[in-house]
Scaffold this motif. Structure first.
Motif, short mmCIF file in Angstrom:
data_model
loop_
_atom_site.label_atom_id
_atom_site.label_comp_id
_atom_site.label_asym_id
_atom_site.label_seq_id
_atom_site.Cartn_x
_atom_site.Cartn_y
_atom_site.Cartn_z
N SER A 86 4.35 -19.14 0.91
CA SER A 86 2.92 -19.48 0.83
C SER A 86 2.21 -19.22 2.16
CB SER A 86 2.72 -20.92 0.36
OG SER A 86 3.37 -21.80 1.23
N ALA A 89 1.38 -15.59 2.01
CA ALA A 89 0.23 -15.36 1.12
C ALA A 89 -1.06 -15.77 1.84
CB ALA A 89 0.41 -16.14 -0.18
N GLU A 94 0.62 -9.59 0.09
CA GLU A 94 0.74 -9.48 -1.37
C GLU A 94 2.19 -9.20 -1.78
OE1 GLU A 94 -2.36 -6.93 -3.28
OE2 GLU A 94 -3.06 -6.77 -1.21
N LEU A 122 7.75 -15.56 -5.81
CA LEU A 122 6.96 -15.48 -7.05
C LEU A 122 6.06 -16.70 -7.20
CD1 LEU A 122 9.84 -14.07 -9.25
CD2 LEU A 122 7.68 -12.89 -8.78
N ALA A 124 4.67 -18.32 -4.94
CA ALA A 124 3.54 -18.19 -4.01
C ALA A 124 2.63 -17.02 -4.39
CB ALA A 124 4.05 -18.02 -2.58
N GLY A 125 2.96 -16.34 -5.47
CA GLY A 125 2.12 -15.22 -5.92
C GLY A 125 2.42 -13.91 -5.22
N LEU A 126 3.55 -13.85 -4.50
CA LEU A 126 3.92 -12.59 -3.83
C LEU A 126 4.71 -11.71 -4.79
CD1 LEU A 126 5.20 -13.93 -0.39
CD2 LEU A 126 2.94 -12.97 -0.91
N LYS A 127 4.59 -10.40 -4.59
CA LYS A 127 5.35 -9.45 -5.39
C LYS A 127 6.58 -9.02 -4.58
CE LYS A 127 1.14 -7.59 -7.35
NZ LYS A 127 0.03 -7.02 -6.62
N GLU A 163 8.45 -12.96 -14.75
CA GLU A 163 8.76 -12.88 -13.32
C GLU A 163 9.18 -11.46 -12.95
OE1 GLU A 163 10.39 -17.41 -12.44
OE2 GLU A 163 11.78 -15.94 -13.29
N GLN A 166 6.76 -8.67 -11.99
CA GLN A 166 6.13 -8.66 -10.66
C GLN A 166 6.97 -7.89 -9.62
OE1 GLN A 166 3.07 -10.00 -10.22
NE2 GLN A 166 3.26 -10.27 -12.43
#
Ligand SMILES: O=C(CO)COP(=O)(O)O
Length: 255
Positions: A86, A89, A94, A122, A124-127, A163, A166
């Protein structure tokens, strides 16, 4: 979604001013280049202290992105010296590279730990850009495919369909990393096609078609075109050649 993609892994190279100078030059050269219809997504992965600064200077076109080279598996807490997904992010990352052979080899990262890191990234929204690749011994013993299948099964295929969607996979044969000895385009294609087959088995045919698979290992401005022309090679994860603006730009323009 499957896309042409080139990621620059700066590894533990460049001080802050050096990194700023490199990304400024890249932005200038990218600005001068004629816009190409099949221009790839570009991910720059500098060391942690350079992330925010590099992010500020990335070319303003939509296809440039910021990525990190690692993250910790926990969200926060008493883990002196570590950086959470996080946090990455929050400075504009990204993407995050996970499972690089250097992390596996020098920092003892195994499938269990990588599984936790994947989940943290994932969440934290990261790829994740997840690396697999065999050693020279494994290749010479003719065990490459079994080895890659096991790395994928144990390291990655525990993810749900959502998941996994991503994830970008990077095939980086260890014997080709930093050695100047690139896999031939036929060797790369053969393993990339195999990886896609394994994804189809673990998930489904559509997931296999939708996955971006990068090649890494002594890719450079001279060999990128032939590598990227292979049907299952969607781009590259570039080490040494990502540290020179003109070389990296030439690689980006190799599609
Ligand atoms: O490890 C690599 C990228 O992650 C490849 O490094 P080189 O391009 O320097 O061989």
């Amino acid at each position: 979604m499957r896309q042409n993609l080139v990621a620059g892994n700066w590894k533990m190279n460049l001080t802050y001013p050096e990194g700023m100078a490199l990304v400024e030059e890249m932005a200038r050269l990218a600005g001068e280049a004629a816009p190409a219809a099949n221009a790839p997504q570009v991910v720059i992965c500098p060391p942690f202290p350079l992330l925010h600064g590099v992010g500020q200077l990335l070319p303003k076109s939509a296809n440039f992105h910021l990525g990190a080279q690692n993250c910790h598996q926990k969200e926060s807490g008493a883990f002196t010296g570590e950086v959470s997904a996080s946090m990455l992010a929050s400075v504009g990352c990204e993407y995050v590279i996970l499972g690089h052979s250097e992390r596996r080899q020098y920092f003892g990262e195994d499938d269990k730990l990588l599984g936790q890191k994947l989940k943290a990234a994932l969440a934290a929204g990261l790829k994740p850009i997840f690396c697999v690749g065999e050693s020279l011994d494994t290749r010479e013993a003719d065990e490459t495919f079994d080895y890659i299948a096991k790395q994928l099964t144990d390291g990655l295929f525990h993810l749900s369909n959502e998941e996994f969607a991503q994830v970008t996979v990077a095939y980086e044969p260890i014997w080709a990393i930093g050695t100047g000895r690139t896999a031939t385009s036929a060797q790369a294609q053969e393993v990339h096609a195999f990886i896609r087959e394994q994804i189809a088995r673990a998930y489904d045919a559509q997931a296999a078609l939708d996955t971006t698979i990068l090649y890494g290992g002594s890719a450079n401005a001279q060999n990128a075109k032939e590598l990227f022309a292979q049907p299952d090679v969607d781009g590259g994860l570039i080490g040494g050649a990502s540290l020179k603006a003109a070389d990296f730009l030439a690689i980006i323009q190799s599609f």
